[in-house]
Design a protein around this motif. Structure first.
Motif, PDB file in Angstrom:
ATOM      1  N   VAL A  46       0.632  -3.193   4.588  1.00  0.00           N
ATOM      2  CA  VAL A  46       0.860  -3.666   5.948  1.00  0.00           C
ATOM      3  C   VAL A  46      -0.079  -2.961   6.921  1.00  0.00           C
ATOM      4  O   VAL A  46      -0.798  -3.598   7.684  1.00  0.00           O
ATOM      5  N   ASP A  47      -0.067  -1.626   6.900  1.00  0.00           N
ATOM      6  CA  ASP A  47      -0.931  -0.837   7.790  1.00  0.00           C
ATOM      7  C   ASP A  47      -1.293   0.467   7.098  1.00  0.00           C
ATOM      8  O   ASP A  47      -0.452   1.347   6.948  1.00  0.00           O
ATOM      9  N   THR A  48      -2.554   0.575   6.701  1.00  0.00           N
ATOM     10  CA  THR A  48      -3.017   1.779   6.006  1.00  0.00           C
ATOM     11  C   THR A  48      -4.107   2.489   6.799  1.00  0.00           C
ATOM     12  O   THR A  48      -4.956   3.172   6.226  1.00  0.00           O
ATOM     13  N   GLY A  49      -4.098   2.315   8.099  1.00  0.00           N
ATOM     14  CA  GLY A  49      -5.045   3.012   8.954  1.00  0.00           C
ATOM     15  C   GLY A  49      -6.497   2.668   8.677  1.00  0.00           C
ATOM     16  O   GLY A  49      -7.376   3.507   8.831  1.00  0.00           O
ATOM     17  N   GLY A  50      -6.757   1.453   8.245  1.00  0.00           N
ATOM     18  CA  GLY A  50      -8.123   1.018   8.003  1.00  0.00           C
ATOM     19  C   GLY A  50      -8.568   1.093   6.558  1.00  0.00           C
ATOM     20  O   GLY A  50      -9.660   0.626   6.222  1.00  0.00           O
ATOM     21  N   LYS A 110      -1.168   3.758  -9.252  1.00  0.00           N
ATOM     22  CA  LYS A 110      -1.914   4.457  -8.202  1.00  0.00           C
ATOM     23  C   LYS A 110      -3.390   4.078  -8.263  1.00  0.00           C
ATOM     24  O   LYS A 110      -3.998   4.079  -9.335  1.00  0.00           O
ATOM     25  N   PRO A 111      -3.981   3.753  -7.113  1.00  0.00           N
ATOM     26  CA  PRO A 111      -5.431   3.533  -7.082  1.00  0.00           C
ATOM     27  C   PRO A 111      -6.164   4.817  -7.482  1.00  0.00           C
ATOM     28  O   PRO A 111      -5.611   5.917  -7.389  1.00  0.00           O
ATOM     29  N   ASN A 112      -7.413   4.698  -7.909  1.00  0.00           N
ATOM     30  CA  ASN A 112      -8.196   5.857  -8.360  1.00  0.00           C
ATOM     31  C   ASN A 112      -8.209   6.999  -7.353  1.00  0.00           C
ATOM     32  O   ASN A 112      -8.119   8.164  -7.727  1.00  0.00           O
ATOM     33  N   ASN A 113      -8.322   6.695  -6.080  1.00  0.00           N
ATOM     34  CA  ASN A 113      -8.371   7.728  -5.037  1.00  0.00           C
ATOM     35  C   ASN A 113      -6.998   8.024  -4.426  1.00  0.00           C
ATOM     36  O   ASN A 113      -6.919   8.657  -3.379  1.00  0.00           O
ATOM     37  N   GLY A 114      -5.941   7.546  -5.046  1.00  0.00           N
ATOM     38  CA  GLY A 114      -4.590   7.753  -4.523  1.00  0.00           C
ATOM     39  C   GLY A 114      -4.179   6.619  -3.597  1.00  0.00           C
ATOM     40  O   GLY A 114      -5.005   5.819  -3.159  1.00  0.00           O
ATOM     41  N   TRP A 115      -2.886   6.572  -3.320  1.00  0.00           N
ATOM     42  CA  TRP A 115      -2.354   5.563  -2.404  1.00  0.00           C
ATOM     43  C   TRP A 115      -2.770   5.916  -0.981  1.00  0.00           C
ATOM     44  O   TRP A 115      -2.519   7.037  -0.535  1.00  0.00           O
ATOM     45  N   PRO A 116      -3.369   4.992  -0.239  1.00  0.00           N
ATOM     46  CA  PRO A 116      -3.648   5.272   1.170  1.00  0.00           C
ATOM     47  C   PRO A 116      -2.342   5.466   1.946  1.00  0.00           C
ATOM     48  O   PRO A 116      -1.367   4.738   1.735  1.00  0.00           O
ATOM     49  N   VAL A 117      -2.323   6.452   2.812  1.00  0.00           N
ATOM     50  CA  VAL A 117      -1.149   6.709   3.649  1.00  0.00           C
ATOM     51  C   VAL A 117      -0.930   5.495   4.551  1.00  0.00           C
ATOM     52  O   VAL A 117      -1.887   4.929   5.083  1.00  0.00           O
ATOM     53  N   GLY A 118       0.332   5.089   4.683  1.00  0.00           N
ATOM     54  CA  GLY A 118       0.634   3.957   5.558  1.00  0.00           C
ATOM     55  C   GLY A 118       1.903   3.241   5.177  1.00  0.00           C
ATOM     56  O   GLY A 118       2.729   3.751   4.407  1.00  0.00           O
ATOM     57  N   SER A 119       2.042   2.034   5.708  1.00  0.00           N
ATOM     58  CA  SER A 119       3.235   1.230   5.463  1.00  0.00           C
ATOM     59  C   SER A 119       2.899   0.047   4.556  1.00  0.00           C
ATOM     60  O   SER A 119       1.813  -0.544   4.648  1.00  0.00           O
ATOM     61  N   TYR A 120       3.839  -0.269   3.700  1.00  0.00           N
ATOM     62  CA  TYR A 120       3.677  -1.312   2.693  1.00  0.00           C
ATOM     63  C   TYR A 120       4.949  -2.152   2.656  1.00  0.00           C
ATOM     64  O   TYR A 120       6.003  -1.738   3.130  1.00  0.00           O
ATOM     65  N   GLU A 121       4.837  -3.347   2.051  1.00  0.00           N
ATOM     66  CA  GLU A 121       6.030  -4.153   1.800  1.00  0.00           C
ATOM     67  C   GLU A 121       5.851  -4.911   0.500  1.00  0.00           C
ATOM     68  O   GLU A 121       4.731  -5.108   0.023  1.00  0.00           O
ATOM     69  N   ILE A 122       6.976  -5.285  -0.042  1.00  0.00           N
ATOM     70  CA  ILE A 122       6.994  -6.117  -1.245  1.00  0.00           C
ATOM     71  C   ILE A 122       7.696  -7.409  -0.862  1.00  0.00           C
ATOM     72  O   ILE A 122       8.804  -7.388  -0.317  1.00  0.00           O
ATOM     73  N   GLU A 123       7.013  -8.528  -1.097  1.00  0.00           N
ATOM     74  CA  GLU A 123       7.553  -9.842  -0.769  1.00  0.00           C
ATOM     75  C   GLU A 123       8.048 -10.527  -2.036  1.00  0.00           C
ATOM     76  O   GLU A 123       7.340 -10.563  -3.041  1.00  0.00           O
ATOM     77  N   PHE A 124       9.240 -11.083  -1.951  1.00  0.00           N
ATOM     78  CA  PHE A 124       9.814 -11.856  -3.041  1.00  0.00           C
ATOM     79  C   PHE A 124       9.846 -13.319  -2.592  1.00  0.00           C
ATOM     80  O   PHE A 124      10.514 -13.646  -1.606  1.00  0.00           O
ATOM     81  N   SER A 125       9.123 -14.172  -3.316  1.00  0.00           N
ATOM     82  CA  SER A 125       9.064 -15.595  -2.980  1.00  0.00           C
ATOM     83  C   SER A 125       9.660 -16.426  -4.100  1.00  0.00           C
ATOM     84  O   SER A 125       9.576 -16.056  -5.274  1.00  0.00           O
ATOM     85  N   VAL A 126      10.241 -17.552  -3.714  1.00  0.00           N
ATOM     86  CA  VAL A 126      10.750 -18.515  -4.678  1.00  0.00           C
ATOM     87  C   VAL A 126      10.075 -19.850  -4.378  1.00  0.00           C
ATOM     88  O   VAL A 126      10.158 -20.348  -3.247  1.00  0.00           O
TER      89      VAL A 126
END
Length: 137
Positions: free
Chosen positions: A76-80, A108-124
């Motif tokens: 959602v927002d990882t500071g760029g 985890k990505p190679n350089n680590g998870w970028p600091v920030g906000s994330y979400e998981i969407e569940f769709s049907v």
């Protein structure tokens, strides 16, 4: 006119309460994000060096056999580090008659998870039915 405003306010308040209590969710319940697969203990925050993050959810009767479920991981927002609301990855699942639980994970990505906000969407069947948030601190 005041009566109509009161009715609209009461409806909006009820809808907000239902959403915040989880009663509004259609299709998914008992959503758990964790560092352990099939965990019952939900987490909302993770460290940048977390090796893997798992999510699982039980399906409700609103997701009939034959449905297509998509679980999407969104930055959602990882500071760029990524554009806003960037879909990192997703998994598509075809729901069979005995399916009552879905899960997904991200490594985890190679350089680590970028600091920030994330979400998981569940769709049907292409319609977002539920989202759940987590942060990387």
């Amino acid at each position: 006119m005041r009566f109509l405003q009161a009715v609209i306010f009461a409806f909006a308040t009820s809808a907000i309460s239902a959403i915040s209590s989880g009663a509004w969710a259609v299709g998914f319940k008992d959503i758990v994000i964790s560092t352990k697969e099939d965990s019952d203990a939900a987490q909302s925050s993770f460290a940048p060096d977390t090796p893997k993050i798992f999510v699982s959810a039980h399906l409700t009767k609103d997701v009939p056999s034959g449905s297509d479920v998509n679980i999407a991981w969104v930055a959602v927002d990882t500071g760029g580090a990524a554009p806003p609301n960037y879909k990192i990855n997703s998994v598509n699942l075809h729901i069979g008659s005995l399916t009552n639980h879905v899960k997904s994970s991200m490594t985890k990505p190679n350089n680590g998870w970028p600091v920030g906000s994330y979400e998981i969407e569940f769709s049907v069947n292409g319609k977002v039915m539920e989202t759940t948030d987590f942060t990387i601190k």
